[in-house]
Design a protein around this motif. Structure first.
Motif, PDB file in Angstrom:
ATOM      1  N   VAL A 109      -8.010 -21.371  -3.206  1.00 36.97           N
ATOM      2  CA  VAL A 109      -9.202 -21.077  -2.412  1.00 36.97           C
ATOM      3  C   VAL A 109      -9.565 -19.613  -2.618  1.00 36.97           C
ATOM      4  N   LEU A 110     -10.832 -19.344  -2.838  1.00 32.44           N
ATOM      5  CA  LEU A 110     -11.302 -17.968  -2.968  1.00 32.44           C
ATOM      6  C   LEU A 110     -11.653 -17.440  -1.585  1.00 32.44           C
ATOM      7  N   ILE A 111     -11.029 -16.345  -1.186  1.00 30.37           N
ATOM      8  CA  ILE A 111     -11.249 -15.736   0.124  1.00 30.37           C
ATOM      9  C   ILE A 111     -12.173 -14.528  -0.034  1.00 30.37           C
ATOM     10  N   GLU A 112     -13.320 -14.567   0.661  1.00 29.61           N
ATOM     11  CA  GLU A 112     -14.301 -13.490   0.540  1.00 29.61           C
ATOM     12  C   GLU A 112     -14.743 -12.925   1.885  1.00 29.61           C
TER      13      GLU A 112
ATOM     14  N   ASP B  44     -12.909 -13.404   8.297  1.00 33.79           N
ATOM     15  CA  ASP B  44     -12.538 -14.564   9.123  1.00 33.79           C
ATOM     16  C   ASP B  44     -11.672 -15.540   8.329  1.00 33.79           C
ATOM     17  N   ALA B  45     -12.063 -15.813   7.077  1.00 35.87           N
ATOM     18  CA  ALA B  45     -11.280 -16.735   6.250  1.00 35.87           C
ATOM     19  C   ALA B  45      -9.903 -16.151   5.958  1.00 35.87           C
ATOM     20  N   LEU B  46      -9.838 -14.852   5.748  1.00 31.22           N
ATOM     21  CA  LEU B  46      -8.556 -14.201   5.491  1.00 31.22           C
ATOM     22  C   LEU B  46      -7.672 -14.262   6.733  1.00 31.22           C
TER      23      LEU B  46
ATOM     24  N   CYS C 293      -8.503  -5.119  -7.036  1.00 32.48           N
ATOM     25  CA  CYS C 293      -9.596  -6.064  -7.242  1.00 32.48           C
ATOM     26  C   CYS C 293      -9.316  -7.421  -6.600  1.00 32.48           C
ATOM     27  N   VAL C 294      -8.083  -7.896  -6.763  1.00 31.44           N
ATOM     28  CA  VAL C 294      -7.733  -9.244  -6.302  1.00 31.44           C
ATOM     29  C   VAL C 294      -6.311  -9.219  -5.761  1.00 31.44           C
ATOM     30  N   VAL C 295      -6.083  -9.963  -4.679  1.00 31.45           N
ATOM     31  CA  VAL C 295      -4.722 -10.238  -4.196  1.00 31.45           C
ATOM     32  C   VAL C 295      -4.568 -11.747  -4.181  1.00 31.45           C
ATOM     33  N   GLN C 296      -3.559 -12.245  -4.876  1.00 36.10           N
ATOM     34  CA  GLN C 296      -3.295 -13.681  -4.834  1.00 36.10           C
ATOM     35  C   GLN C 296      -2.032 -13.913  -4.022  1.00 36.10           C
ATOM     36  N   ILE C 297      -2.039 -14.975  -3.229  1.00 35.67           N
ATOM     37  CA  ILE C 297      -0.932 -15.229  -2.308  1.00 35.67           C
ATOM     38  C   ILE C 297      -0.761 -16.735  -2.133  1.00 35.67           C
ATOM     39  N   ALA C 298       0.482 -17.155  -2.010  1.00 33.20           N
ATOM     40  CA  ALA C 298       0.758 -18.585  -1.851  1.00 33.20           C
ATOM     41  C   ALA C 298       1.831 -18.797  -0.802  1.00 33.20           C
ATOM     42  N   GLY C 299       1.625 -19.841   0.019  1.00 36.29           N
ATOM     43  CA  GLY C 299       2.606 -20.298   0.988  1.00 36.29           C
ATOM     44  C   GLY C 299       2.912 -21.752   0.723  1.00 36.29           C
ATOM     45  N   PRO C 300       3.596 -22.429   1.640  1.00 42.60           N
ATOM     46  CA  PRO C 300       3.977 -23.826   1.413  1.00 42.60           C
ATOM     47  C   PRO C 300       2.787 -24.755   1.178  1.00 42.60           C
ATOM     48  N   GLU C 301       1.659 -24.484   1.861  1.00 39.26           N
ATOM     49  CA  GLU C 301       0.507 -25.375   1.771  1.00 39.26           C
ATOM     50  C   GLU C 301      -0.765 -24.671   1.330  1.00 39.26           C
ATOM     51  N   ASP C 302      -0.684 -23.381   1.066  1.00 35.15           N
ATOM     52  CA  ASP C 302      -1.879 -22.603   0.754  1.00 35.15           C
ATOM     53  C   ASP C 302      -1.701 -21.823  -0.536  1.00 35.15           C
ATOM     54  N   VAL C 303      -2.752 -21.809  -1.337  1.00 38.04           N
ATOM     55  CA  VAL C 303      -2.840 -20.926  -2.496  1.00 38.04           C
ATOM     56  C   VAL C 303      -4.207 -20.257  -2.411  1.00 38.04           C
ATOM     57  N   ALA C 304      -4.227 -18.944  -2.335  1.00 36.64           N
ATOM     58  CA  ALA C 304      -5.491 -18.240  -2.135  1.00 36.64           C
ATOM     59  C   ALA C 304      -5.615 -17.063  -3.078  1.00 36.64           C
ATOM     60  N   VAL C 305      -6.851 -16.817  -3.500  1.00 40.07           N
ATOM     61  CA  VAL C 305      -7.190 -15.640  -4.292  1.00 40.07           C
ATOM     62  C   VAL C 305      -8.154 -14.824  -3.440  1.00 40.07           C
ATOM     63  N   ILE C 306      -7.708 -13.650  -3.022  1.00 44.62           N
ATOM     64  CA  ILE C 306      -8.472 -12.810  -2.098  1.00 44.62           C
ATOM     65  C   ILE C 306      -9.282 -11.808  -2.916  1.00 44.62           C
TER      66      ILE C 306
ATOM     67  N   ILE D  49      -9.884 -17.288 -11.405  1.00 46.81           N
ATOM     68  CA  ILE D  49      -9.265 -17.708 -10.139  1.00 46.81           C
ATOM     69  C   ILE D  49      -8.043 -18.584 -10.411  1.00 46.81           C
ATOM     70  N   ALA D  50      -8.168 -19.510 -11.359  1.00 46.64           N
ATOM     71  CA  ALA D  50      -7.048 -20.390 -11.689  1.00 46.64           C
ATOM     72  C   ALA D  50      -5.893 -19.593 -12.281  1.00 46.64           C
ATOM     73  N   TYR D  51      -6.202 -18.636 -13.143  1.00 44.22           N
ATOM     74  CA  TYR D  51      -5.164 -17.807 -13.760  1.00 44.22           C
ATOM     75  C   TYR D  51      -4.426 -17.002 -12.693  1.00 44.22           C
ATOM     76  N   ALA D  52      -5.181 -16.360 -11.798  1.00 43.39           N
ATOM     77  CA  ALA D  52      -4.564 -15.539 -10.761  1.00 43.39           C
ATOM     78  C   ALA D  52      -3.680 -16.383  -9.850  1.00 43.39           C
ATOM     79  N   ALA D  53      -4.160 -17.563  -9.496  1.00 41.58           N
ATOM     80  CA  ALA D  53      -3.404 -18.429  -8.599  1.00 41.58           C
ATOM     81  C   ALA D  53      -2.111 -18.923  -9.240  1.00 41.58           C
ATOM     82  N   ALA D  54      -2.148 -19.155 -10.552  1.00 39.89           N
ATOM     83  CA  ALA D  54      -0.956 -19.676 -11.235  1.00 39.89           C
ATOM     84  C   ALA D  54       0.225 -18.718 -11.113  1.00 39.89           C
TER      85      ALA D  54
END
Length: 399
Positions: A13-16, A19-21, A51-64, A159-164
Motif C-alpha cells: 500500500v502506498l501511504i501518502e 491519517d493513513a500513516l 524519499c521513501v520508507v518501506q515497512i512490513a508487519g504480519p499483515e501489512d506491507v507499506a511504502v511511505i 513501489i513493488a521493488y521497495a516493498a520486496a
C-alpha cells in the motif's frame, strides 16, 4: 521461493497522508517486530534526502512516500520509539543516520540482519541479495536499485521493488534469529546493536573529519592545520548542503594543509581551490582557521600513531595476529571484520594493554585470549592438515 512465485504477503500500500500513516502504525504497534528500509538520495547533497520508507508487519506491507505534501512522519517515529516492537533493518547504519538527523532519536530496539549474519557465519559484510537467497531462496530484482527515488509520482514498479526489500527481510529475520538462538549467539548480536543504538555513532563532528583522509605524516603541526582545513570543508559542505568533494577535493585539502597559506594568493596556489571561495567570507574563515592552527601550543596538537602507541608494531607480529584471527574466526564461524580490524591488530601488537573490543566480551573468548597468549610466547601457530591451530609452548620457552 523465487521472485515469480505467488507472494506470501499482501500487495503493498502506498501511504501518502498522515491519517493513513497513523492507522498503519496503530496496527503495526501490535506486532512483535517490523522490517524497515529506506530509499534516499545523497549524490547531490551533503544531508541525505529521505524519499521513501518501506515497512512490513504480519499483515501489512507499506511504502511511505516521505516527500508527499503535508505528510507528517510523527506516527512512524512514535512506532520507532515503542520498545515493545523490534525494528529490523539490513545494513542499518545509513538508515539510522537519517532518522537520527531528523529526530535526534533512534528506533529502539534494533536488529540488524547484516551484523547478525556476520555472527552467524555468513562472512564479512554479507550483501542483502546473498543473505536473502541463502535464507529464503528468493531472488531479488535489481532493476530499480539506482532509481531516482525523488521523482514523483512513484511508479508501480518502484513501489513493488521497495516493498520486496521488507517482505523478504521478514522471512530472513525469523530464520536468522532462530539460527542464532540455537547457537547461543543472540547475546553477541545484542552487543553489536548497542553500538548501533548509540547516538554518538551518528554525530558528525567537523573536528574529526581530518581522520577520514588517513594522513601518513607524523608532523603534528601539519596534522593540526589539516584538522582545521578539513573541519572548514565539512562546515562548508553542511552549510551549502553539497557533498564535501564538491567544496574542495581531498587532494586539495591535503595540499592546502601542507602549504598552510596565510593569504588569498596562497590559497589559490593550491590546485583546484575555487577562486569564489578563496576571495569571499569562506576563504577568510579558512585562513583564520589555518592561522589559529599554526599558533596552537604543543599540547593542543593532534596525537600521532607512534606517540600514542609508544612505537610501531612489529610487522611480523601483526602478520602472526592476522593469521591467528583468520584461524579463530574460521574455527568459530564468525566474520573476521566483526572481531578485529587491521588497526586493532596494529595496536594489539604495539601496546601492552590496549583497550580494544577484541579483548572484551565474546570477542575475547573467540580471539583475544589466544592473541594475548601468542604475544606472551605461551602458544605457537601450527599447520594441522588444512587448518591452522594453536600449540601450547612449555613455560620455559616463553619470552
Amino acid at each position: 521461493m523465487s521472485q515469480r512465485a505467488k507472494p506470501a504477503f499482501p500487495d503493498p500500500v502506498l501511504i501518502e497522508t498522515t491519517d493513513a500513516l497513523a492507522a498503519l502504525c496503530a496496527r503495526l504497534a501490535a506486532a512483535e517486530f517490523v522490517t524497515v528500509d529506506t530509499e534516499f538520495m545523497r549524490e547531490r547533497t551533503y544531508w541525505p534526502e529521505l524519499c521513501v520508507v518501506q515497512i512490513a508487519g504480519p499483515e501489512d506491507v507499506a511504502v511511505i512516500d516521505a516527500l508527499a505534501p503535508g505528510l507528517d512522519l510523527a506516527p512512524l517515529y512514535a512506532l520507532f520509539d515503542d520498545e515493545r516492537v523490534t525494528k529490523v533493518f539490513h545494513a542499518a547504519r545509513q538508515d539510522l543516520e537519517i532518522f537520527h538527523l531528523r529526530t535526534g532519536r533512534l528506533p529502539t530496539p534494533l536488529f540488524d540482519t547484516q551484523v547478525a549474519a556476520m555472527v552467524a557465519g555468513f562472512g564479512d559484510q554479507v550483501g542483502y541479495d546473498a543473505l536473502i537467497a541463502a535464507l529464503t531462496g528468493a531472488t531479488i530484482d535489481k532493476a530499480f536499485r539506482f532509481s531516482d527515488w525523488s521523482a514523483r509520482p512513484l511508479t508501480p514498479q518502484q513501489i513493488a521493488y521497495a516493498a520486496a526489500d521488507v517482505t523478504h527481510l521478514r522471512r530472513a529475520y525469523v530464520k536468522l534469529r532462530a539460527r542464532l538462538e540455537r547457537s547461543g549467539r543472540l547475546a553477541w548480536v545484542a552487543e553489536e546493536m548497542a553500538a548501533l543504538a548509540d547516538p554518538a555513532t551518528y554525530r558528525l563532528d567537523p573536528e574529526e573529519a581530518w581522520q577520514r583522509l588517513k594522513p601518513r605524516s607524523t608532523n603534528r603541526r601539519f596534522l593540526a592545520v589539516l584538522r582545521a582545513v578539513a573541519a572548514w570543508r565539512e562546515r562548508e559542505a553542511q552549510r551549502l548542503n553539497i557533498p564535501r568533494q564538491r567544496v574542495v577535493k581531498d587532494e586539495t585539502v591535503l595540499e592546502v594543509a601542507a602549504q598552510a597559506p596565510s593569504d588569498v594568493a596562497g590559497l589559490l596556489r593550491a590546485r583546484g581551490f575555487p577562486r569564489s571561495l578563496a576571495e569571499g567570507k569562506s576563504g577568510a574563515a579558512l585562513l583564520a582557521a589555518i592561522s589559529a592552527a599554526k599558533a596552537l601550543p604543543e599540547e593542543a596538537l593532534p596525537e600521532v600513531e607512534e606517540r600514542r602507541n609508544g612505537g610501531r608494531a612489529s610487522p611480523a607480529l601483526v602478520a602472526l595476529l592476522k593469521v591467528l584471527l583468520a584461524a579463530k574466526c574460521e574455527e568459530h564461524d564468525v566474520a573476521q571484520r566483526l572481531v578485529a580490524s587491521a588497526e586493532d591488530l596494529e595496536r594489539l601488537a604495539a601496546e601492552d594493554e590496549p583497550d580494544l573490543p577484541c579483548l572484551h566480551g565474546w570477542r575475547r573468548a573467540v580471539f583475544g585470549e589466544a592473541a594475548l597468549a601468542l604475544k606472551a610466547g605461551k602458544v605457537a601457530l601450527s599447520a594441522a592438515g588444512r587448518r591452522v591451530s594453536l600449540v601450547p609452548l612449555p613455560s620455559t620457552a616463553a619470552g
